[in-house]
Design a protein around this motif. Structure first.
Motif, PDB file in Angstrom:
ATOM      1  N   ARG A  46      34.829  44.959  29.644  1.00 30.45           N
ATOM      2  CA  ARG A  46      35.092  43.538  29.838  1.00 30.45           C
ATOM      3  C   ARG A  46      34.122  43.012  30.880  1.00 30.45           C
ATOM      4  O   ARG A  46      33.486  43.782  31.602  1.00 30.45           O
ATOM      5  CB  ARG A  46      36.533  43.267  30.256  1.00 30.45           C
ATOM      6  CG  ARG A  46      36.857  43.702  31.681  1.00 30.45           C
ATOM      7  CD  ARG A  46      38.262  43.330  32.031  1.00 30.45           C
ATOM      8  NE  ARG A  46      38.577  43.685  33.410  1.00 30.45           N
ATOM      9  CZ  ARG A  46      39.609  43.215  34.066  1.00 30.45           C
ATOM     10  NH1 ARG A  46      40.452  42.380  33.481  1.00 30.45           N
ATOM     11  NH2 ARG A  46      39.826  43.574  35.315  1.00 30.45           N
ATOM     12  N   ASN A  47      33.980  41.705  30.950  1.00 28.91           N
ATOM     13  CA  ASN A  47      33.137  41.124  31.985  1.00 28.91           C
ATOM     14  C   ASN A  47      33.845  39.915  32.574  1.00 28.91           C
ATOM     15  O   ASN A  47      34.808  39.393  32.012  1.00 28.91           O
ATOM     16  CB  ASN A  47      31.742  40.764  31.444  1.00 28.91           C
ATOM     17  CG  ASN A  47      31.787  39.729  30.362  1.00 28.91           C
ATOM     18  OD1 ASN A  47      32.373  39.970  29.322  1.00 28.91           O
ATOM     19  ND2 ASN A  47      31.168  38.587  30.593  1.00 28.91           N
ATOM     20  N   GLY A  48      33.362  39.488  33.732  1.00 26.46           N
ATOM     21  CA  GLY A  48      33.972  38.360  34.407  1.00 26.46           C
ATOM     22  C   GLY A  48      32.935  37.548  35.158  1.00 26.46           C
ATOM     23  O   GLY A  48      31.892  38.060  35.560  1.00 26.46           O
ATOM     24  N   ILE A  49      33.254  36.266  35.338  1.00 27.47           N
ATOM     25  CA  ILE A  49      32.386  35.344  36.077  1.00 27.47           C
ATOM     26  C   ILE A  49      33.255  34.580  37.063  1.00 27.47           C
ATOM     27  O   ILE A  49      34.381  34.174  36.734  1.00 27.47           O
ATOM     28  CB  ILE A  49      31.680  34.368  35.112  1.00 27.47           C
ATOM     29  CG1 ILE A  49      30.783  35.145  34.147  1.00 27.47           C
ATOM     30  CG2 ILE A  49      30.867  33.327  35.875  1.00 27.47           C
ATOM     31  CD1 ILE A  49      30.116  34.289  33.088  1.00 27.47           C
ATOM     32  N   GLY A  50      32.729  34.354  38.263  1.00 22.47           N
ATOM     33  CA  GLY A  50      33.455  33.618  39.279  1.00 22.47           C
ATOM     34  C   GLY A  50      33.680  32.168  38.888  1.00 22.47           C
ATOM     35  O   GLY A  50      32.848  31.552  38.235  1.00 22.47           O
ATOM     36  N   ASN A  51      34.826  31.621  39.329  1.00 19.76           N
ATOM     37  CA  ASN A  51      35.136  30.214  39.054  1.00 19.76           C
ATOM     38  C   ASN A  51      35.298  29.390  40.331  1.00 19.76           C
ATOM     39  O   ASN A  51      35.762  28.269  40.299  1.00 19.76           O
ATOM     40  CB  ASN A  51      36.393  30.100  38.183  1.00 19.76           C
ATOM     41  CG  ASN A  51      37.636  30.600  38.901  1.00 19.76           C
ATOM     42  OD1 ASN A  51      37.684  30.747  40.117  1.00 19.76           O
ATOM     43  ND2 ASN A  51      38.670  30.885  38.128  1.00 19.76           N
ATOM     44  N   GLY A  52      34.967  29.981  41.464  1.00 15.76           N
ATOM     45  CA  GLY A  52      35.121  29.304  42.749  1.00 15.76           C
ATOM     46  C   GLY A  52      36.298  29.810  43.557  1.00 15.76           C
ATOM     47  O   GLY A  52      36.287  29.774  44.781  1.00 15.76           O
ATOM     48  N   THR A  53      37.357  30.293  42.881  1.00 15.28           N
ATOM     49  CA  THR A  53      38.521  30.821  43.596  1.00 15.28           C
ATOM     50  C   THR A  53      38.871  32.254  43.197  1.00 15.28           C
ATOM     51  O   THR A  53      39.541  32.952  43.940  1.00 15.28           O
ATOM     52  CB  THR A  53      39.765  29.929  43.369  1.00 15.28           C
ATOM     53  OG1 THR A  53      40.028  29.852  41.962  1.00 15.28           O
ATOM     54  CG2 THR A  53      39.554  28.536  43.927  1.00 15.28           C
TER      55      THR A  53
END
Length: 125
Positions: free
Chosen positions: A107-114
Motif C-alpha cells: 500500500r502507499n500513502g500521501i500526507g494531507n496536512g494532518t
C-alpha cells in the motif's frame, strides 16, 4: 541490478527486524545515505512515519497491530518514507510492503496536512 539490490535490502531488513532495535546504513547510486531501522512491537501501521525518518525501515508487527490487512495476524512491514519523521505535508510519501506468513501485501500513502492517507492493502503475491 536494481531488483537484486532491492531484494538484498529486503532480506537485510527482515533479518534485522528479528533483533529488538538495530540499524544499517546504505548509499544508493548517486543518492544520499539512508538508514534501515528495525523496530519490533508497534501498535499502528498508519503511524510508523511518526517513529522513523527518511529512508527504509522494517517493523515487526503482530495481531495487536492496528491497520493490517483483514485477517492477517502479523509479519514484517518494509516501510519506505520520503520525508523526515512526523511530516504530514503533501510532500510526504510512504510505501509499505507486508510480508505475512502466507501472502505479500502493498500500500502507499500521501500526507494531507494532518495525517497520511493510505490506500487499501492489496495482495501482490
Amino acid at each position: 541490478m536494481i531488483g537484486a539490490l532491492f531484494f538484498q535490502i529486503i532480506c537485510i531488513g527482515i533479518s534485522d527486524s528479528l533483533s529488538s532495535q538495530s540499524s544499517r546504513t546504505y548509499a544508493g547510486a548517486g543518492e544520499s545515505i539512508n538508514t534501515i531501522k528495525s523496530i519490533w512491537n508497534n501498535t499502528d501501521a498508519n503511524k510508523f512515519h511518526e517513529s522513523v525518518g527518511l529512508g527504509i525501515s522494517s517493523f515487526g508487527v503482530s495481531s495487536s497491530t492496528k491497520n493490517l490487512p483483514f485477517g492477517e495476524s502479523g509479519g514484517i512491514i518494509l516501510h519506505l518514507q520520503r520525508i523526515k519523521k512526523g511530516d504530514n505535508t503533501s510532500s510526504q510519501h510512504v510505501y509499505q510492503i507486508l510480508f505475512s506468513s502466507h501472502k505479500i501485501y502493498r500500500r502507499n500513502g500521501i500526507g494531507n496536512g494532518t495525517s497520511i492517507d493510505f490506500t487499501e492493502w492489496s495482495i501482490i503475491s
